[in-house]
Structures are given as structure tokens and as C-alpha cells.
Design an enzyme around this catalytic site. Structure first.
Site, PDB file in Angstrom:
ATOM      1  N   PHE A   1       0.814  -1.220   0.000  1.00  0.00           N
ATOM      2  CA  PHE A   1       0.000   0.000   0.000  1.00  0.00           C
ATOM      3  C   PHE A   1       0.845   1.266   0.000  1.00  0.00           C
ATOM      4  O   PHE A   1       0.383   2.336  -0.399  1.00  0.00           O
ATOM      5  CB  PHE A   1      -0.951  -0.010   1.201  1.00  0.00           C
ATOM      6  CG  PHE A   1      -0.348   0.423   2.514  1.00  0.00           C
ATOM      7  CD1 PHE A   1      -0.547   1.704   2.997  1.00  0.00           C
ATOM      8  CD2 PHE A   1       0.411  -0.453   3.274  1.00  0.00           C
ATOM      9  CE1 PHE A   1      -0.009   2.112   4.209  1.00  0.00           C
ATOM     10  CE2 PHE A   1       0.940  -0.067   4.490  1.00  0.00           C
ATOM     11  CZ  PHE A   1       0.738   1.222   4.958  1.00  0.00           C
ATOM     12  N   LYS A   2       2.100   1.154   0.414  1.00  0.00           N
ATOM     13  CA  LYS A   2       2.974   2.326   0.447  1.00  0.00           C
ATOM     14  C   LYS A   2       3.147   2.942  -0.940  1.00  0.00           C
ATOM     15  O   LYS A   2       3.474   4.116  -1.073  1.00  0.00           O
ATOM     16  CB  LYS A   2       4.340   1.958   1.027  1.00  0.00           C
ATOM     17  CG  LYS A   2       4.302   1.251   2.386  1.00  0.00           C
ATOM     18  CD  LYS A   2       3.862   2.162   3.496  1.00  0.00           C
ATOM     19  CE  LYS A   2       3.764   1.445   4.839  1.00  0.00           C
ATOM     20  NZ  LYS A   2       5.036   1.110   5.451  1.00  0.00           N
ATOM     21  N   ASP A   3       2.935   2.141  -1.996  1.00  0.00           N
ATOM     22  CA  ASP A   3       3.085   2.671  -3.359  1.00  0.00           C
ATOM     23  C   ASP A   3       2.117   3.820  -3.633  1.00  0.00           C
ATOM     24  O   ASP A   3       2.430   4.727  -4.412  1.00  0.00           O
ATOM     25  CB  ASP A   3       2.853   1.564  -4.393  1.00  0.00           C
ATOM     26  CG  ASP A   3       4.009   0.574  -4.459  1.00  0.00           C
ATOM     27  OD1 ASP A   3       5.164   0.997  -4.306  1.00  0.00           O
ATOM     28  OD2 ASP A   3       3.741  -0.627  -4.666  1.00  0.00           O
TER      29      ASP A   3
END
Length: 465
Positions: free
Chosen positions: A111-113
Site C-alpha cells: 500500500f505504500k506505493d
């Protein structure tokens, strides 16, 4: 729009300044002076927008003209062009009114993307405009590092240094970082745990004298406001896909550093009808203890099968405290001093407000593995360990079966083969085709002691740009 520190003793900053600033000079975190609010009619009018179009609607009030609209739209489009699924954040149903929001469709499968692809393109835009070179420094418990490197590796004006705890991230997580061989990318395996890495970054931001003149550190951890801002979008996206804002939606969020669920809290304050926000933790349960027992004491860090949540100091909780204490910076400064000494306690009013806003639940490794096994047996859908914690927390705390519950899937199961095999899978989950040769790629990283002078000497001696 101006941005202010949670501790009340730092000057207010513009949007561009806050993107280039990590911690405030007083040690606090920056938050917007005011939040944009959207009516239900306005939110309803966004139904059917693409993820990129919706992102512009949600983000632009925070940018407030600091980036022209056409340029902001291009930054957003470029940020999500590399995602593998055209929906960007697709939903998958796993039970009655239970959905998985797949936030792992980006280039590094986490999800950091969502935030770091955006932040990388935004930094590149701002730095080129200012003709400025900076040093990005970050700490990672596994996923932030690879996403930050992927977001910054092609930025001409950035040197990036990422610290990860040596031998305490998964092999896939490590290789996603250490096989990027651009001259401006540097990986440091610190002899310590994630909190040691995070403390090193915070101390470095407080004293940047080790850098050459004209250079400054820029944060990519979730202390950077732009990351939180970008994460707000997928709460609106999921809600609209499931009938919002005409009906409320609940969210369960596996979290260690509180940034992801804080974005959900902001979405609620901005007008999105959210029924429940569930804090899902592993055995490192300081956030669950904070809500359930008013216990924010530091305890021994446990190393679990959900390593991205192996955190005992949840930096973004300070942003939440700022609101719980009616934005009184002096009170926050005192609370954080108390925490330095080992523990803090919320007053009854703040604790009551926190419990109104959040439910919480703790899930240990044994139960997490059972959930992966049970969900796969019932649906043939394979969860990663962090997402399994979110699913279990959702089921344990859910108060209304008629309200859709969205569990945030924070990573692809292929990043955590050990947990998946312990849950009963006979083979490692396959990596997506763009990463199929990951274990054949050359690695490059430096193992360093948990010593600021050594780390700073390495950094100052390896500036490429």
C-alpha cells in the site's frame, strides 16, 4: 493552506515547504491548519470517476494552488501509471458485506506505493522548479523502503538512503530494496530493530550538520504530510464503489505506525460517512492497548510473522493526539515528553473521544495463521499476514452486519512466503511477472552498527548527485 506543528512552537509552512520538511523544528509533525470538507452531494457527484480523477478532487484542496491544476493532474496520472490493475485499488468480496481493498497493485506490491509513487513525482516536480538537490532519508520495517526507492530512483535531484533492521525484514522485502542499483540509491541494514532505524532518522533530521552546505534531509516516512494526504483517497474510492455516501462504510486497517488509519480518520472528518474505524495490531499492540486500556507504555518489541507492523513507537499517533486534545500543542509536547520516559496516559476526555472514533483488536501469530487458512478454505483467496490481522480484527469488533466492512489489504502474499507456508500453503505464492527474477538479481547494501556517527559518515561519503 498553511501547515502547523502538533507541538505548537514551529512556524506555519506552505504546502511546498511542508513536502520538503520532515519533523517540525519543535519536534512535532505537520498537519493542515484546517481540513477541507465535502458535502454528501459533492461526494455523490464523484461516483464513476477514475481513481486518478478522484485523487485530484481529494488532494487539490490541500495543495491549494501551489501546483497548477494541469501539473497536479499529470503528477497523479504518472504516479498510478505503473499500477498493475486498471482499477488501481480493486475490491474483492470475502464474506457477507465483507470486502478486501487490494492496495498491493503498485510496483512494489504494498500500500505504500499509493503515497510514495505520488511523493516521488511530487518531489521531482518541486525540486526541478527550485533547482534544488536533497537527501531523502527513511526507515522501513519492510514496505516503505522499497516503495520510496521505486518512487525516487529516477529523480535527478535526490540521493536516497533507506535504513532497514538487519535480518528482520522478509527476503522479498529486502531484495526489493537492495536490487535497485542506481547510483543515487543506498540501502543500510542497521544492526537493530525498526524503532532503532526510526530513532536514527529522527535524530538525523534534528541535526543535519553532517550534510554538505546547501543540502537538506527530506522525509519519506509517514511523518511527511504528502503521504497521509495521498492515502485519504482510497477511503473515498472504496466508499463510492460500495454505495457511499448514501450508506456508511466501515474500515479495518492493519497498522503499526498509525498513518494509514489516520488517513481514514481524516476522510471521515472531511465528510465521508464512516461507521467504524478498526485499529488492527499484531502482538506489538501499543495502539490496541492505548484504546482498550489507556496503556501507552513501551514494551519489549516482538518479532512476528507480520514484520511491517513490528513497531512500538507509532509516530503518527501524535497527529491524532493533537485533535483529541483540541489542538493544544503544549499538551502534546508534555505528553511526548512523558512517553520518552516510558509511558503516557490520556485524560478521560481524550480517551473517551478516541474510543468513540476507533475500535481496536490484537491478533497474535497463531490466530493470524488460522485466519489465512480459514479464508483460503472458504474463498480460495490468499491473504498476506498483515491483511489477515485486519480481517480478524474486523470480524471481532464489527457491530453492524448491514454496514459493508472493508479490510485494507496492505501487501501481496508473495512478500511473506514464510507466513503463507505456515498457514498451510504447500508452495510459495508466485511473484508477479515483473518481479519473477527477483532472487536472481544482484544485491547491494551496507550493514552498519546502530551508531549515528558511522551512519552519517557513510551518507556524506556516498552522495551521487
Amino acid at each position: 493552506m498553511k501547515y502547523i506543528s502538533t507541538r505548537g512552537q514551529a512556524p506555519a509552512l506552505s504546502f511546498e515547504e511542508v513536502v520538503l520538511t520532515g519533523l517540525a523544528p519543535d519536534g512535532g509533525l505537520y498537519v493542515p491548519e484546517t481540513l477541507p470538507e465535502f458535502s454528501r452531494e459533492e461526494i455523490a457527484s464523484w461516483a464513476g470517476l477514475s481513481y486518478e480523477e478522484l485523487a485530484f478532487k481529494v488532494i487539490s484542496p490541500f495543495v491549494d494552488g501551489a501546483v497548477p491544476d494541469a501539473d497536479l493532474k499529470k503528477i497523479i496520472a504518472d504516479s498510478y501509471a505503473t499500477f498493475r490493475h486498471k482499477a488501481i485499488a480493486p475490491l474483492v468480496q470475502t464474506g457477507h458485506n465483507e470486502f478486501i481493498l487490494e492496495l498491493f497493485q503498485g510496483p512494489t506490491l504494498a500500500f505504500k506505493d499509493f503515497a510514495l509513487q505520488f511523493l516521488g513525482h511530487l518531489l521531482d516536480y518541486i525540486l526541478k522548479k527550485r533547482d534544488q538537490k536533497v537527501v531523502v532519508m527513511g526507515a522501513t520495517s519492510g514496505d516503505t523502503g522499497s516503495a520510496a526507492i521505486e518512487g525516487c530512483r529516477r529523480c535527478d535531484n535526490i540521493d536516497i538512503f533507506i535504513l532497514h533492521p538487519h535480518n528482520r525484514v522478509s527476503n522479498v522485502q529486502r531484495r526489493q530494496m537492495t536490487t535497485v542499483l542506481e547510483d543515487n540509491v543506498h540501502n543500510i541494514a542497521l544492526d537493530g530493530n525498526f524503532d532503532d532505524c526510526q530513532n536514527m532518522v529522527k535524530a538525523s533530521f534534528a541535526d543535519q550538520s553532517f550534510l554538505p552546505e546547501g543540502r537538506q534531509l527530506v522525509a519519506v516516512n509517514s511523518i511527511n504530510w504528502a503521504r497521509i494526504m495521498a492515502q485519504i483517497v482510497y477511503y473515498f474510492y472504496a466508499s463510492l464503489a460500495l454505495g457511499g455516501p448514501a450508506r456508511p462504510i466501515s474500515f479495518s486497517v492493519p497498522t503499526g505506525n498509525f498513518g494509514d488509519i489516520f488517513a481514514g480518520y481524516l476522510a471521515k472528518r472531511m465528510g465521508l460517512p464512516i461507521d467504524q474505524l478498526v485499529i488492527a495490531t499484531n502482538s506489538n499492540d501499543i495502539l490496541h492497548r492505548a484504546i482498550s486500556a489507556n496503556d501507552l507504555s513501551k514494551q519489549q518489541l516482538e518479532h512476528t510473522l507480520s514484520p511491517s507492523m513490528d513497531i512500538m513507537v507509532s509516530s503518527n499517533f501524535e497527529r491524532m493526539l493533537f485533535d483529541l486534545y483540541d489542538r493544544d500543542g503544549s499538551k502534546i509536547a508534555q505528553l511526548m515528553e512523558d512517553f520518552k520516559s516510558g509511558a503516557m496516559h490520556l485524560d478521560e476526555n481524550a480517551l473517551s473521544r478516541a474510543r468513540e472514533l476507533f475500535a481496536s483488536h490484537r491478533v497474535d501469530d497463531e490466530r493470524m495463521l488460522e485466519v489465512i487458512r480459514e479464508v483460503f478454505e472458504n474463498t480460495e483467496y490468499l491473504l498476506d499476514p498483515h491483511t489477515a490481522i485486519g480481517v480478524e480484527a474486523a470480524r471481532a469488533t464489527r457491530r453492524n452486519q448491514d454496514v459493508p466492512m472493508v479490510c485494507l489489504a496492505t501487501a501481496h502474499p508473495a512478500k511473506f512466503p514464510e507466513a503463507v507456508q505456515k498457514a498451510g500453503q504447500t508452495e510459495d505464492p508466485a511473484l508477479p511477472h515483473h518481479m519473477a527474477d527477483l532472487f536472481e538479481r544482484e544485491e547491494r547494501y551496507e550493514v552498519l552498527p546502530n551508531d549515528a556517527e558511522t551512519v552519517h559518515k557513510f551518507m556524506s561519503g556516498h552522495l551521487a548527485c
